[in-house]
Scaffold this motif. Structure first.
Motif, PDB file in Angstrom:
ATOM      1  N   ASP A 122       0.723  -1.320   0.118  1.00 31.43           N
ATOM      2  CA  ASP A 122       0.053   0.055  -0.045  1.00 31.43           C
ATOM      3  C   ASP A 122       0.965   1.346   0.006  1.00 31.43           C
ATOM      4  O   ASP A 122       0.667   2.351  -0.646  1.00 31.43           O
ATOM      5  CB  ASP A 122      -0.791   0.026   1.491  1.00 31.43           C
ATOM      6  CG  ASP A 122      -2.257  -0.634   0.921  1.00 31.43           C
ATOM      7  OD1 ASP A 122      -2.454  -1.290  -0.385  1.00 31.43           O
ATOM      8  OD2 ASP A 122      -3.080  -1.027   2.139  1.00 31.43           O
ATOM      9  N   TYR A 123       1.903   1.271   0.560  1.00 28.26           N
ATOM     10  CA  TYR A 123       2.657   2.612   0.724  1.00 28.26           C
ATOM     11  C   TYR A 123       3.687   2.715  -0.202  1.00 28.26           C
ATOM     12  O   TYR A 123       3.452   3.411  -0.770  1.00 28.26           O
ATOM     13  CB  TYR A 123       3.743   2.217   2.279  1.00 28.26           C
ATOM     14  CG  TYR A 123       3.799   3.141   3.341  1.00 28.26           C
ATOM     15  CD1 TYR A 123       3.353   4.040   3.689  1.00 28.26           C
ATOM     16  CD2 TYR A 123       2.571   1.498   3.995  1.00 28.26           C
ATOM     17  CE1 TYR A 123       3.323   4.935   5.201  1.00 28.26           C
ATOM     18  CE2 TYR A 123       3.335   2.315   5.053  1.00 28.26           C
ATOM     19  CZ  TYR A 123       2.678   3.728   6.079  1.00 28.26           C
ATOM     20  OH  TYR A 123       2.218   4.220   6.669  1.00 28.26           O
ATOM     21  N   TYR A 124       3.764   1.810  -1.224  1.00 28.39           N
ATOM     22  CA  TYR A 124       4.437   2.043  -2.208  1.00 28.39           C
ATOM     23  C   TYR A 124       3.493   2.140  -3.456  1.00 28.39           C
ATOM     24  O   TYR A 124       3.484   3.407  -4.189  1.00 28.39           O
ATOM     25  CB  TYR A 124       5.812  -0.092  -3.618  1.00 28.39           C
ATOM     26  CG  TYR A 124       5.519   0.599  -4.669  1.00 28.39           C
ATOM     27  CD1 TYR A 124       6.614   1.294  -4.886  1.00 28.39           C
ATOM     28  CD2 TYR A 124       4.580  -0.198  -5.102  1.00 28.39           C
ATOM     29  CE1 TYR A 124       7.655   1.218  -6.515  1.00 28.39           C
ATOM     30  CE2 TYR A 124       5.492   0.062  -6.574  1.00 28.39           C
ATOM     31  CZ  TYR A 124       6.548   0.992  -7.137  1.00 28.39           C
ATOM     32  OH  TYR A 124       6.487   0.487  -8.139  1.00 28.39           O
ATOM     33  N   ALA A 125       2.307   1.600  -3.227  1.00 24.44           N
ATOM     34  CA  ALA A 125       1.738   2.192  -4.529  1.00 24.44           C
ATOM     35  C   ALA A 125       0.714   3.765  -4.618  1.00 24.44           C
ATOM     36  O   ALA A 125       1.005   4.630  -5.060  1.00 24.44           O
ATOM     37  CB  ALA A 125      -0.184   1.083  -4.526  1.00 24.44           C
ATOM     38  N   ALA A 132       8.670   9.297  -6.309  1.00 20.29           N
ATOM     39  CA  ALA A 132       9.712   8.657  -7.287  1.00 20.29           C
ATOM     40  C   ALA A 132       9.505   9.117  -8.627  1.00 20.29           C
ATOM     41  O   ALA A 132       9.822   9.508  -9.013  1.00 20.29           O
ATOM     42  CB  ALA A 132       9.836   7.122  -7.473  1.00 20.29           C
ATOM     43  N   ARG A 133       8.036   9.466  -8.774  1.00 19.71           N
ATOM     44  CA  ARG A 133       7.237  10.100 -10.453  1.00 19.71           C
ATOM     45  C   ARG A 133       7.400  11.190 -10.582  1.00 19.71           C
ATOM     46  O   ARG A 133       7.975  11.573 -11.350  1.00 19.71           O
ATOM     47  CB  ARG A 133       6.154   9.320 -10.349  1.00 19.71           C
ATOM     48  CG  ARG A 133       5.530   9.851 -11.989  1.00 19.71           C
ATOM     49  CD  ARG A 133       4.673   9.877 -12.384  1.00 19.71           C
ATOM     50  NE  ARG A 133       4.474   7.975 -12.270  1.00 19.71           N
ATOM     51  CZ  ARG A 133       3.028   7.575 -11.331  1.00 19.71           C
ATOM     52  NH1 ARG A 133       2.295   8.162 -10.774  1.00 19.71           N
ATOM     53  NH2 ARG A 133       3.298   6.264 -11.292  1.00 19.71           N
ATOM     54  N   PHE A 134       7.283  12.286  -9.053  1.00 21.68           N
ATOM     55  CA  PHE A 134       7.875  13.207  -8.950  1.00 21.68           C
ATOM     56  C   PHE A 134       8.572  13.687  -8.830  1.00 21.68           C
ATOM     57  O   PHE A 134       9.333  14.962  -9.495  1.00 21.68           O
ATOM     58  CB  PHE A 134       7.359  13.693  -6.977  1.00 21.68           C
ATOM     59  CG  PHE A 134       6.835  15.439  -7.155  1.00 21.68           C
ATOM     60  CD1 PHE A 134       5.936  16.851  -7.392  1.00 21.68           C
ATOM     61  CD2 PHE A 134       7.949  15.648  -6.431  1.00 21.68           C
ATOM     62  CE1 PHE A 134       6.026  17.551  -7.625  1.00 21.68           C
ATOM     63  CE2 PHE A 134       8.181  16.728  -5.451  1.00 21.68           C
ATOM     64  CZ  PHE A 134       7.498  17.509  -6.589  1.00 21.68           C
ATOM     65  N   GLU A 140      13.868  16.237 -14.379  1.00 22.69           N
ATOM     66  CA  GLU A 140      14.129  16.363 -15.914  1.00 22.69           C
ATOM     67  C   GLU A 140      13.896  17.787 -15.874  1.00 22.69           C
ATOM     68  O   GLU A 140      14.814  18.617 -17.046  1.00 22.69           O
ATOM     69  CB  GLU A 140      12.773  15.557 -16.454  1.00 22.69           C
ATOM     70  CG  GLU A 140      12.729  14.320 -16.800  1.00 22.69           C
ATOM     71  CD  GLU A 140      11.272  14.196 -17.402  1.00 22.69           C
ATOM     72  OE1 GLU A 140      10.603  14.549 -17.505  1.00 22.69           O
ATOM     73  OE2 GLU A 140      11.024  12.593 -17.243  1.00 22.69           O
ATOM     74  N   ASN A 141      13.156  18.712 -15.090  1.00 22.85           N
ATOM     75  CA  ASN A 141      13.263  19.976 -15.604  1.00 22.85           C
ATOM     76  C   ASN A 141      13.995  20.668 -14.405  1.00 22.85           C
ATOM     77  O   ASN A 141      14.107  22.308 -14.082  1.00 22.85           O
ATOM     78  CB  ASN A 141      11.742  20.677 -15.019  1.00 22.85           C
ATOM     79  CG  ASN A 141      10.429  20.524 -16.547  1.00 22.85           C
ATOM     80  OD1 ASN A 141      11.263  20.034 -17.363  1.00 22.85           O
ATOM     81  ND2 ASN A 141       9.585  20.392 -15.699  1.00 22.85           N
ATOM     82  N   ARG A 142      15.243  19.926 -13.947  1.00 27.62           N
ATOM     83  CA  ARG A 142      16.095  20.721 -12.868  1.00 27.62           C
ATOM     84  C   ARG A 142      15.519  21.485 -12.158  1.00 27.62           C
ATOM     85  O   ARG A 142      16.144  21.818 -11.511  1.00 27.62           O
ATOM     86  CB  ARG A 142      17.298  21.365 -13.537  1.00 27.62           C
ATOM     87  CG  ARG A 142      17.633  20.744 -14.948  1.00 27.62           C
ATOM     88  CD  ARG A 142      18.969  22.119 -15.564  1.00 27.62           C
ATOM     89  NE  ARG A 142      19.479  22.972 -15.265  1.00 27.62           N
ATOM     90  CZ  ARG A 142      20.788  23.073 -14.593  1.00 27.62           C
ATOM     91  NH1 ARG A 142      21.473  21.908 -14.748  1.00 27.62           N
ATOM     92  NH2 ARG A 142      21.203  24.301 -13.877  1.00 27.62           N
ATOM     93  N   PHE A 143      14.754  20.781 -11.656  1.00 24.15           N
ATOM     94  CA  PHE A 143      13.600  21.220 -10.317  1.00 24.15           C
ATOM     95  C   PHE A 143      13.282  22.932 -10.053  1.00 24.15           C
ATOM     96  O   PHE A 143      13.043  23.345  -9.409  1.00 24.15           O
ATOM     97  CB  PHE A 143      15.384  20.925  -8.680  1.00 24.15           C
ATOM     98  CG  PHE A 143      14.813  19.874  -9.338  1.00 24.15           C
ATOM     99  CD1 PHE A 143      14.311  18.469  -8.061  1.00 24.15           C
ATOM    100  CD2 PHE A 143      16.132  18.810  -9.419  1.00 24.15           C
ATOM    101  CE1 PHE A 143      14.699  17.582  -8.056  1.00 24.15           C
ATOM    102  CE2 PHE A 143      16.549  17.978  -9.060  1.00 24.15           C
ATOM    103  CZ  PHE A 143      15.423  16.595  -8.566  1.00 24.15           C
ATOM    104  N   GLU A 144      13.130  23.273 -11.608  1.00 21.62           N
ATOM    105  CA  GLU A 144      12.596  24.520 -11.818  1.00 21.62           C
ATOM    106  C   GLU A 144      11.319  25.033 -10.668  1.00 21.62           C
ATOM    107  O   GLU A 144      11.519  26.186 -10.086  1.00 21.62           O
ATOM    108  CB  GLU A 144      11.946  25.346 -13.061  1.00 21.62           C
ATOM    109  CG  GLU A 144      13.729  25.098 -13.614  1.00 21.62           C
ATOM    110  CD  GLU A 144      13.392  25.237 -15.651  1.00 21.62           C
ATOM    111  OE1 GLU A 144      12.142  25.779 -15.638  1.00 21.62           O
ATOM    112  OE2 GLU A 144      14.620  24.735 -16.684  1.00 21.62           O
ATOM    113  N   GLU A 145      10.216  23.974 -11.034  1.00 21.54           N
ATOM    114  CA  GLU A 145       8.843  24.915 -10.127  1.00 21.54           C
ATOM    115  C   GLU A 145       9.334  24.464  -9.017  1.00 21.54           C
ATOM    116  O   GLU A 145       8.775  24.963  -8.525  1.00 21.54           O
ATOM    117  CB  GLU A 145       8.189  23.301 -10.443  1.00 21.54           C
ATOM    118  CG  GLU A 145       7.156  22.818 -12.006  1.00 21.54           C
ATOM    119  CD  GLU A 145       6.217  22.270 -11.984  1.00 21.54           C
ATOM    120  OE1 GLU A 145       5.847  21.752 -11.030  1.00 21.54           O
ATOM    121  OE2 GLU A 145       6.415  21.604 -12.723  1.00 21.54           O
TER     122      GLU A 145
END
Length: 189
Positions: A122-125, A132-134, A140-145
């Motif tokens: 459950d924790y993984y899902a 990890a996706r975030f 990918e955007n070098r943490f610009e946001e």
């Protein structure tokens, strides 16, 4: 370990809906202990009328003192009418047959579902995969946001003292939490 050994009933009666989780009740269940709990947290999902007892039906009252009074009466009633008689109803061999039947049902219905394997799954899902996706998206955007957000927070903290309330305008409408409404403020440099 010492609390679970020798326990016959695991009483868990937090004020609904404030149950944090219920892992102690889960631990008790996999050790053959019968749960007696409010229908909140894990017990709301796990209770099946044969694997323990429920305090109430999941009601939440505005008046918490009244809720406590109602639930205490329910607890004493269930103890007197169900739990104690079932525990002391012994067969010729001296064993409480119906009690043991409930213990087996509790173990069968709970141990395979409420365990560490499910918790990790459950924790993984629900959390780790999304985190990890975030991270990948931000990387990918070098943490610009994130940099923009931190910058905004720093500006807000630095400039917060400049905020002034110049006018109170009380609308006659009543808004509910989460409901959108327009604003009539003006930005001034």
């Amino acid at each position: 370990r010492y609390m679970v050994q020798g326990v016959d009933v695991w009483l868990n009666n937090p004020l609904r809906p404030l149950e944090a989780c219920g892992t102690s009740g889960m631990k008790a269940a996999v050790n053959g202990v019968l749960n007696f709990s409010v229908l909140d947290g894990w017990w709301d999902e796990a209770y099946n009328h044969s694997n323990g007892w429920a305090i109430g039906r999941g009601e939440v009252y505005q008046d918490k003192n009244y809720q406590s009074q109602v639930e205490s009466k329910v607890m004493y009633s269930i103890l007197e009418d169900e739990i104690i008689p079932r525990f002391y109803d012994r067969r010729k061999n001296g064993l409480p047959g119906e009690w043991i039947k409930m213990m087996k049902e509790s173990f069968l219905s709970l141990a395979s579902v409420y365990n560490t394997h499910r918790m990790v799954k459950d924790y993984y899902a629900r959390f780790y995969k999304n985190a990890a996706r975030f991270y990948q998206n931000q990387n990918e955007n070098r943490f610009e946001e994130i940099r923009a957000f931190v910058n905004w927070k720093n500006i807000l903290e630095k400039e917060f003292y400049k905020i002034k309330i110049e006018k109170f305008d009380f609308a006659k409408e009543v808004f509910q939490i989460g409901e959108a409404f327009g604003s009539s403020y003006s930005e001034k440099p």
